[in-house]
Design an enzyme around this catalytic site. Structure first.
Site, PDB file in Angstrom:
ATOM      1  N   GLY A  35       1.095  -1.111  -0.016  1.00  0.00           N
ATOM      2  CA  GLY A  35      -0.168  -0.052  -0.034  1.00  0.00           C
ATOM      3  C   GLY A  35       0.867   1.145   0.061  1.00  0.00           C
ATOM      4  N   ALA A  36       0.766   1.963  -1.104  1.00  0.00           N
ATOM      5  CA  ALA A  36       1.875   3.240  -0.911  1.00  0.00           C
ATOM      6  C   ALA A  36       1.853   3.941   0.163  1.00  0.00           C
ATOM      7  CB  ALA A  36       1.217   3.926  -2.491  1.00  0.00           C
ATOM      8  N   ARG A  72      10.914  -1.342  -4.097  1.00  0.00           N
ATOM      9  CA  ARG A  72       9.966  -1.532  -4.992  1.00  0.00           C
ATOM     10  C   ARG A  72       9.832  -0.277  -5.903  1.00  0.00           C
ATOM     11  NH1 ARG A  72       4.230  -3.419  -3.418  1.00  0.00           N
ATOM     12  NH2 ARG A  72       4.199  -4.053  -5.419  1.00  0.00           N
ATOM     13  N   ASP A 221      -0.836   4.324  -6.669  1.00  0.00           N
ATOM     14  CA  ASP A 221       0.500   4.220  -6.111  1.00  0.00           C
ATOM     15  C   ASP A 221       1.606   5.412  -6.669  1.00  0.00           C
ATOM     16  OD1 ASP A 221      -0.599   1.383  -6.388  1.00  0.00           O
ATOM     17  OD2 ASP A 221       1.090   1.323  -4.847  1.00  0.00           O
ATOM     18  N   LYS A 232      -2.835  -0.908  -8.685  1.00  0.00           N
ATOM     19  CA  LYS A 232      -2.671  -2.397  -8.878  1.00  0.00           C
ATOM     20  C   LYS A 232      -3.104  -2.740 -10.224  1.00  0.00           C
ATOM     21  CE  LYS A 232      -1.489  -4.815  -6.341  1.00  0.00           C
ATOM     22  NZ  LYS A 232      -0.162  -5.101  -6.713  1.00  0.00           N
TER      23      LYS A 232
END
Lengths: 331, 331
Positions: A35-36, A72, A221, A232
């Site tokens: 989750g950003a 990430r 994101d 997503k």
């Protein structure tokens, strides 16, 4: 640093202990925390862990930021939080104060995220004020409390609508391959007593055709300066399906999700993850062993498909470079 | 009656033995055999099993047909095959010949399906003759040899293109909840040495946007007189996504899949299956225990979204009541 291991939900409520920045980076890379906004907060605390070594100095803090940044590629909140931590370290002339300064900055990022979630919830609930009681929204992946330090982004709006007595019902996309919708969003909604119905991702179009869906609402994101939004995988398709059914599609995200260095979403890096996420579930093969896969973790929804961006500073509807900049751009 | 148990593929190659019509109906209901044409062929042989009892007569054959017809509601090939078996039984005046007559009819249905698949493959490959070598097609669920008595419907086209040296590449939707794409289609394509890439259903839109996809091609479970086509859940959304990317969307199906009693797809009954298909995989929970689900097994794609119907008698492109009737309607 204690993190709820989201890979084990909903079967187990297991807290993971991270003792170093590297362990935190690993927890982010393997989605124990995802989750950003939550990634940004976790990374900020991960930087603090670099100072567990009494010999560590500012150079070690910077090195920890670099390693955390490599965990990430898509969510910009990670880089935003790490930049804040690095700036805080740079401002601290006295090594003996560094740990306290970094911890205070991480706590500020966390507290701001909580306030941000609450503001997103209020702005979104105000926006949806005219919706009838008991109306249905549809969401994808998890943009709830688990994805942030507060009440979430998309789900903050749902929670606030529930608080205001609107009794929302939520269609929850299960969100393959890692089932964040089924495992996390359905779990969060049930914990709060909100009516929800789980569907496979490929059922969303049929639900839109045959059942009332007032709006689709997801998190993001990274959002480019023009409003193109990475989220997503599956979000882009959902936005197209919503457009085909004349259902408004909204993205809820804090200011830290905007990347004003990118004029459009074309340059947003899209993480591709391991094929094992698709071909195995719970250790059981879901496809022949040799199967080749394509596994992008995100996609980009063009701003033209987005009815509005629900932010902590208000709703930008429809999104455009000028309206986004007016509300959100750095001074 | 020996049936390859498709629920165990690709992990196990297990043949199921059905000794009665009821066991065959059960195998169809739990998807041990699935795919509209294969269901029809299996049901025809299931009727023959009613005569394993030496005391059985035409009334028992009719009763077996009724029980088999109750196994699944959407695929019309089931009712078409059972009607043929019942008519064959009705034409047989001599009880001593009944078993032979029914077996011959079931064998005829099987042989016709094999020829039908081959014809679909040829018509489809002719239609796609102008596509460049190595081009990519995208498919959903399994419309291959496992779904028919022959080479399949949608996949028969792919197999024929491969035979003609076109080296097609296939994007395979995994097809939640039961993963017929991952388990069956990826397996069939690999068995035949055809290049394929598995994706989650929610990735199809992004593949269409970022990678070349020459056409989408699926099977069907029932097609109304106007060309509206019921097929595995997710097909309708895929057709909308193809339209948004200007990719032609085709449905490949034999004449037995057409239901001329229905003017449009609105009246096609859509099977809803158990929530356990969504909330458990390989015995492991994929969502909280109490989660409410919606699990339609099929959806209906309007004819307006279908570039062409690839049948054993030729390609109807675009589909319309008149053009469909001209090619396919019963005399």
């Amino acid at each position: 640093l204690e993190l709820l291991d989201q890979t084990r939900l909903p079967s187990e409520l297991h807290y993971l202990e991270c003792r170093t920045a590297d362990e935190t980076a690993d927890a982010i890379a393997r989605l124990a925390v995802r989750g950003a906004p939550a990634i940004g907060v976790a990374a900020a605390y991960g930087v603090c862990l670099a100072l567990n070594d009494p010999a560590a100095d500012v150079a070690d803090v910077v090195a920890a930021c670099r390693r955390l940044a490599a965990s990430r590629p898509t969510a910009v909140n990670l880089f935003w939080a790490l930049a804040r931590m690095e700036q805080a370290a740079g401002r601290c002339a006295d090594r003996s104060q560094l740990a306290a300064v970094l911890l205070a900055e991480a706590q500020a990022i966390e507290a701001e995220d909580q306030a941000t979630c609450a503001a997103i919830g209020r702005h979104g609930a105000d926006w949806f004020d005219a919706l009838p009681d008991g109306c249905s929204l549809l969401t994808h992946c998890n943009a709830g409390a688990l994805a942030t330090a507060g009440d979430g982004t998309a789900l903050a709006v749902v929670f606030e609508l529930a608080r205001r007595g609107k009794r929302p019902h939520v269609w929850v996309d299960e969100t393959r391959p890692l089932l964040q919708g089924a495992r996390l969003t359905a779990w969060e909604l049930q914990q709060r007593g909100i009516d929800c119905t789980l569907i496979c991702d490929n059922m969303a179009a049929w639900v839109m055709r045959r059942r009332p869906v007032a709006a689709v609402i997801t998190g993001a994101d990274r959002i480019a300066a023009n409003g193109d939004a990475a989220n997503k995988i599956g979000t882009y398709g959902l936005a197209l399906l919503a457009a085909a059914h004349r259902i408004p599609f909204y993205v809820a995200a804090p200011r830290s999700t905007f990347d004003f260095s990118l004029p459009t979403g074309d340059a947003i890096p899209i993480e591709e993850r391991a094929r094992e996420e698709i071909v195995r579930w719970a250790g059981v093969a879901t496809a022949p062993a040799a199967t080749h896969c394509f596994n992008p973790a995100f996609d980009v929804t063009p701003a033209a498909l987005i009815a509005g961006l629900i932010t902590d500073r208000g709703v930008v509807a429809p999104p455009a470079p000028e309206t986004i900049a007016a509300l959100l751009a750095p001074a």
